[in-house]
Design an enzyme around this catalytic site. Structure first.
Site, PDB file in Angstrom:
ATOM      1  N   HIS A 291     -21.550  -8.257  -5.824  1.00 55.93           N
ATOM      2  CA  HIS A 291     -20.404  -7.635  -6.502  1.00 55.93           C
ATOM      3  C   HIS A 291     -19.972  -8.448  -7.706  1.00 55.93           C
ATOM      4  O   HIS A 291     -20.337  -9.610  -7.852  1.00 55.93           O
ATOM      5  CB  HIS A 291     -19.230  -7.429  -5.543  1.00 55.93           C
ATOM      6  CG  HIS A 291     -18.659  -8.687  -4.959  1.00 55.93           C
ATOM      7  ND1 HIS A 291     -19.052  -9.207  -3.744  1.00 55.93           N
ATOM      8  CD2 HIS A 291     -17.714  -9.537  -5.430  1.00 55.93           C
ATOM      9  CE1 HIS A 291     -18.364 -10.304  -3.493  1.00 55.93           C
ATOM     10  NE2 HIS A 291     -17.547 -10.541  -4.497  1.00 55.93           N
TER      11      HIS A 291
ATOM     12  N   HIS B  13     -15.195 -13.315 -11.241  1.00 56.72           N
ATOM     13  CA  HIS B  13     -16.367 -14.009 -10.714  1.00 56.72           C
ATOM     14  C   HIS B  13     -17.527 -13.046 -10.511  1.00 56.72           C
ATOM     15  O   HIS B  13     -17.366 -11.826 -10.589  1.00 56.72           O
ATOM     16  CB  HIS B  13     -16.048 -14.735  -9.398  1.00 56.72           C
ATOM     17  CG  HIS B  13     -15.704 -13.846  -8.248  1.00 56.72           C
ATOM     18  ND1 HIS B  13     -14.429 -13.393  -7.998  1.00 56.72           N
ATOM     19  CD2 HIS B  13     -16.478 -13.302  -7.267  1.00 56.72           C
ATOM     20  CE1 HIS B  13     -14.432 -12.638  -6.906  1.00 56.72           C
ATOM     21  NE2 HIS B  13     -15.667 -12.550  -6.442  1.00 56.72           N
TER      22      HIS B  13
ATOM     23  N   GLU C 169     -19.697 -16.874  -6.940  1.00 56.24           N
ATOM     24  CA  GLU C 169     -19.562 -16.814  -5.482  1.00 56.24           C
ATOM     25  C   GLU C 169     -20.955 -16.612  -4.900  1.00 56.24           C
ATOM     26  O   GLU C 169     -21.723 -15.787  -5.403  1.00 56.24           O
ATOM     27  CB  GLU C 169     -18.659 -15.623  -5.099  1.00 56.24           C
ATOM     28  CG  GLU C 169     -18.498 -15.417  -3.605  1.00 56.24           C
ATOM     29  CD  GLU C 169     -17.628 -14.193  -3.265  1.00 56.24           C
ATOM     30  OE1 GLU C 169     -17.157 -13.506  -4.193  1.00 56.24           O
ATOM     31  OE2 GLU C 169     -17.446 -13.939  -2.069  1.00 56.24           O
TER      32      GLU C 169
END
Ligand code: CO
Length: 141
Positions: A12, A84, A133
């Protein structure tokens, strides 16, 4: 076995917004897409909703509380913005060890993220300015 480290798919893109509800209304109007029901993650100081797309998700993130880690981000970016980028990995502990051997600062210990699997964050100053991440794939364990 850090030499076996392999980067997986983009899971994502995290987008910080002042209001998930307003953003979802806008996305519905403009893109014709819906988000998942908003969940609160008090340990991370955020609320999130996911917009599911064929190749991944957009993770909308809204601050939860004054000490939320994204309050400062929204002060700098009042409209919101890309926060992010999340990549999948097979094993978060291996990935963490690999990053450390590469001199990349890992922000904290592995913890449970919004998808219910272990995540870590990599310092943006070691990653060309982008907060990264890493997320353990749900189907691995
Ligand atoms: Co994320």
């Amino acid at each position: 076995m850090s030499k076996d480290f392999q980067l997986g798919a983009i899971n994502h893109v995290g987008v910080a917004v002042p209001s998930i509800a307003k953003t979802l209304a806008h996305y519905k109007d403009v893109f014709g897409v819906e988000g998942t029901p908003v969940i609160e993650l008090p340990t991370q100081g955020v609320k999130v909703s996911f917009v599911n797309l064929p190749t991944g998700q957009v993770e909308l993130i809204e601050p939860l509380g004054e000490s939320s880690p994204i309050v400062k981000f929204l002060e700098r970016n009042p409209l919101g913005g890309q926060h992010h980028l999340c990549f999948e990995v097979d094993d978060i502990h291996e990935a963490r060890a690999h990053m450390i051997t590469k001199g990349v600062r890992v922000l904290g210990e592995p913890r449970i993220g919004a998808h219910g699997t272990l995540i870590i964050f990599l310092h943006p100053k070691d990653m060309g300015g982008t907060l990264i991440e890493l997320m353990e794939r749900a189907d691995e364990h």
